[in-house]
Design a protein around this motif. Structure first.
Motif, mmCIF file in Angstrom:
data_model
loop_
_atom_site.group_PDB
_atom_site.id
_atom_site.type_symbol
_atom_site.label_atom_id
_atom_site.label_comp_id
_atom_site.label_asym_id
_atom_site.label_seq_id
_atom_site.Cartn_x
_atom_site.Cartn_y
_atom_site.Cartn_z
ATOM 1 N N VAL A 119 143.094 -3.955 -0.245
ATOM 2 C CA VAL A 119 141.880 -3.401 0.350
ATOM 3 C C VAL A 119 142.203 -2.858 1.735
ATOM 4 C CG1 VAL A 119 139.477 -3.880 0.982
ATOM 5 C CG2 VAL A 119 140.527 -5.116 -0.921
ATOM 6 N N GLU A 120 141.597 -1.745 2.077
ATOM 7 C CA GLU A 120 141.816 -1.131 3.390
ATOM 8 C C GLU A 120 140.825 -1.669 4.410
ATOM 9 O OE1 GLU A 120 143.701 3.212 2.619
ATOM 10 O OE2 GLU A 120 141.549 3.025 2.183
ATOM 11 N N GLY A 121 141.243 -1.627 5.670
ATOM 12 C CA GLY A 121 140.360 -2.076 6.734
ATOM 13 C C GLY A 121 141.017 -1.963 8.087
ATOM 14 N N VAL A 122 140.332 -2.478 9.107
ATOM 15 C CA VAL A 122 140.760 -2.329 10.496
ATOM 16 C C VAL A 122 141.018 -3.686 11.130
ATOM 17 C CG1 VAL A 122 140.112 -1.531 12.798
ATOM 18 C CG2 VAL A 122 139.494 -0.171 10.805
ATOM 19 N N LEU A 123 142.195 -3.808 11.722
ATOM 20 C CA LEU A 123 142.521 -4.946 12.577
ATOM 21 C C LEU A 123 142.165 -4.542 14.005
ATOM 22 C CD1 LEU A 123 146.028 -5.664 11.056
ATOM 23 C CD2 LEU A 123 144.106 -7.251 10.936
ATOM 24 N N GLY A 124 141.011 -4.974 14.475
ATOM 25 C CA GLY A 124 140.585 -4.607 15.814
ATOM 26 C C GLY A 124 141.431 -5.265 16.884
ATOM 27 N N GLU A 125 141.582 -4.584 17.993
ATOM 28 C CA GLU A 125 142.356 -5.080 19.139
ATOM 29 C C GLU A 125 143.830 -5.316 18.789
ATOM 30 O OE1 GLU A 125 138.555 -4.921 19.549
ATOM 31 O OE2 GLU A 125 139.175 -6.665 18.382
ATOM 32 N N ALA A 126 144.303 -4.717 17.713
ATOM 33 C CA ALA A 126 145.711 -4.847 17.334
ATOM 34 C C ALA A 126 146.497 -3.667 17.902
ATOM 35 C CB ALA A 126 145.851 -4.896 15.820
#
Length: 316
Positions: free
Chosen positions: A89-96
């Protein structure tokens, strides 16, 4: 080997670490019994958000190797998500940081890129990662073990020395604190809220300026919303105020969450240790004890790599 008593292994602990370890051992020809205090539905693993990515786990070099090996396994399992519970699944690792993420796993995750402003209001990394539905995956692991000839017994172990097998593998997570005993194992409490999925297909993980986490992990019929990381907290009862705050933080990231119907609440105690303990030690009578515990919030991420190393130690 089936008739050789020396091939007997008892794995103590029936969460994802214990089951994965037992599966590897059984599929390598060992006669494996899992002794677990709780069925899978009552383990800490059942509560896990289970997005593949390192979280509070050391030593870093070993964790990376275990995680990348586990990634290979999950990528293969994702070919049959309805059966295994694993999807990419695609997504966003924030603050990475993209450079750090690429250095850690870039060659194995070639699609890593900086998140766009439309995807995340701040620095972040877009990735396609394994997301594991533990309500499907744990029963599947249990059945895979049974199919390989292993057995599972519900029983409480109060002393590892008394476990009757030539090789004992300790995968007890938080239980290791009393059972080993190992006072360095401590709980980091995580609370989640389960809501009906209003149509969200990508995950998001974020950390606010105040240090509070927010994450939204989508499954076809529901979302897992988190979360907390309360070091040293032992309560497994959901806190309504914490639940409200989790929903509020997640709705700030995905507004459609605000009206989602709440389906339930989960609390788990991550078994955190300064470093994973994965080693073979002798019992007083000369039998072998293999420790495989202390994975913190990274149990799913490293499960298969640790399982294979533990199985190797059991055979040495």
């Amino acid at each position: 080997m089936d008739g050789d008593p020396s091939s007997d292994v008892v794995v103590v602990g029936g969460g994802v670490i214990g089951l994965a370890t037992a599966v590897v051992l059984a599929e390598r020809g060992r006669r494996v019994r899992v002794w677990t205090r709780d069925p899978v539905e009552r383990t800490t693993s059942w509560v896990a958000g289970a997005l593949w990515w390192p979280h509070r786990i050391d030593p870093v070099a070993s964790a990376r190797a275990w995680a990348l090996r586990s990634l290979e396994v999950y990528e293969a399992l994702a070919a049959d998500p309805d059966r295994t519970g694993v999807r990419m699944v695609e997504g966003v690792l924030g603050e990475a940081d993209l450079d750090e993420a690429t250095a850690w796993a870039g060659r194995r995750l070639p699609g890593l890129r900086a998140a766009t402003a439309a995807e995340y209001a701040g620095p972040g990394v877009w990735a396609r990662l394994p997301l594991v539905d533990m309500a499907v995956h744990l029963p599947w692991l249990r059945q895979r073990l049974l199919d390989a000839g292993g057995t599972i017994e519900t029983r409480t172990v109060s002393d590892l020395v008394s476990v009757g097998a030539p090789v004992v593998v300790n995968c007890t997570g938080m239980g290791a604190r009393e059972l080993v005993p190992d006072a360095s194992v401590r709980p980091v409490r995580g609370q989640l809220v389960v809501v009906a999925n209003p149509g969200i297909r990508t995950w998001i993980v974020s950390t606010g300026a105040d240090g509070e986490m927010a994450y939204c992990l989508p499954h076809p019929d529901r979302l897992l919303l988190g979360g907390t990381a309360d070091d040293g907290a032992w309560s497994t009862e959901p806190d309504p105020a914490v639940a409200e705050a989790i929903v509020r933080r997640c709705a700030a990231l995905r507004p459609e969450i605000a009206g989602a119907r709440v389906l339930g609440h989960r609390v788990g105690l991550r078994p955190v240790r300064d470093a994973v303990r994965l080693e073979r030690v002798p019992l007083p009578d000369g039998r072998a004890l293999v420790h495989n515990y202390g994975h913190g919030g990274g149990g799913v991420t490293v499960a298969w790599g640790c399982a294979e190393e533990a199985a190797g130690l059991a055979a040495s």
